[in-house]
Design a protein around this motif. Structure first.
Motif, PDB file in Angstrom:
ATOM      1  N   SER A 106       0.547  -1.140   0.134  1.00  0.00           N
ATOM      2  CA  SER A 106       0.021   0.200   0.082  1.00  0.00           C
ATOM      3  C   SER A 106       0.769   1.255   0.080  1.00  0.00           C
ATOM      4  O   SER A 106       0.321   2.300  -0.650  1.00  0.00           O
ATOM      5  CB  SER A 106      -1.080  -0.137   1.066  1.00  0.00           C
ATOM      6  N   GLY A 157       0.130   5.633  -3.311  1.00  0.00           N
ATOM      7  CA  GLY A 157      -0.675   4.868  -2.114  1.00  0.00           C
ATOM      8  C   GLY A 157      -1.792   5.323  -1.851  1.00  0.00           C
ATOM      9  O   GLY A 157      -2.598   4.858  -1.384  1.00  0.00           O
ATOM     10  N   ARG A 168      -6.382   1.480  -7.981  1.00  0.00           N
ATOM     11  CA  ARG A 168      -5.668   0.283  -7.168  1.00  0.00           C
ATOM     12  C   ARG A 168      -6.657   0.047  -6.225  1.00  0.00           C
ATOM     13  O   ARG A 168      -7.557   0.739  -5.631  1.00  0.00           O
ATOM     14  CB  ARG A 168      -4.225   0.844  -6.581  1.00  0.00           C
ATOM     15  N   ASN A 186      -5.953  -1.680  -2.469  1.00  0.00           N
ATOM     16  CA  ASN A 186      -4.801  -1.729  -1.561  1.00  0.00           C
ATOM     17  C   ASN A 186      -5.207  -3.078  -0.601  1.00  0.00           C
ATOM     18  O   ASN A 186      -4.416  -3.813  -0.289  1.00  0.00           O
ATOM     19  CB  ASN A 186      -4.723  -0.771  -0.640  1.00  0.00           C
ATOM     20  N   THR A 187      -6.497  -3.170  -0.415  1.00  0.00           N
ATOM     21  CA  THR A 187      -6.781  -4.629   0.341  1.00  0.00           C
ATOM     22  C   THR A 187      -6.692  -5.877  -0.709  1.00  0.00           C
ATOM     23  O   THR A 187      -6.479  -6.922  -0.084  1.00  0.00           O
ATOM     24  CB  THR A 187      -8.323  -4.544   0.417  1.00  0.00           C
ATOM     25  N   LYS A 241      -4.228  -5.883  -3.157  1.00  0.00           N
ATOM     26  CA  LYS A 241      -2.886  -5.564  -3.539  1.00  0.00           C
ATOM     27  C   LYS A 241      -2.875  -5.610  -4.927  1.00  0.00           C
ATOM     28  O   LYS A 241      -2.138  -6.390  -5.759  1.00  0.00           O
ATOM     29  CB  LYS A 241      -1.800  -6.604  -3.081  1.00  0.00           C
TER      30      LYS A 241
END
Length: 116
Positions: free
Chosen positions: A31, A54, A72, A74-75, A77
């Motif tokens: 992240s 990020g 994106r 982040n959870t 990836k």
């Protein structure tokens, strides 16, 4: 060894759309890093076309601005590239990687071909 795995490429007519996906082959510290999509056409160098920080700030090269959207999750990836209004000059192998890139993270890429 960690790899980033790209998918979603294909053959599309000019003006068409594709959505590329990129996911880590296993859990990595993801992240905080700026992630980007790069592309390499035959006989040309690999260029960065879009990147996202990020905290989801995005930047695009002039060649794709207004047509491509990077995002994106982040959870998961994962990084995505929505490509609209595709042109023949978008034909290339597309890769994702950190920005600046890490040599150990290059995956196999995904081929995007734009042709009538």
């Amino acid at each position: 060894q960690v790899r980033l795995v790209e998918s979603g490429g294909g053959l599309v007519q000019p003006g068409g759309s594709l959505r590329l996906s990129c996911a880590a082959s296993r859990s990595i510290f993801f992240s905080p890093y700026t992630m980007g999509w790069y592309r390499q056409a035959p006989g040309k160098q690999r260029d960065l076309v879009a990147h996202i920080t990020g905290d989801h700030k995005t930047t695009y090269s002039d060649s794709v601005k207004g047509r491509f959207t990077i995002s994106r999750d982040n959870t998961k990836k994962a990084v995505y590239l929505q490509m609209n209004s595709l042109k023949p000059e978008d034909t290339a192998v597309y890769y994702c990687n950190r920005v600046p890139y890490s040599d150990e993270l290059w995956g196999q890429g995904t081929q995007v071909s734009v042709s009538s």
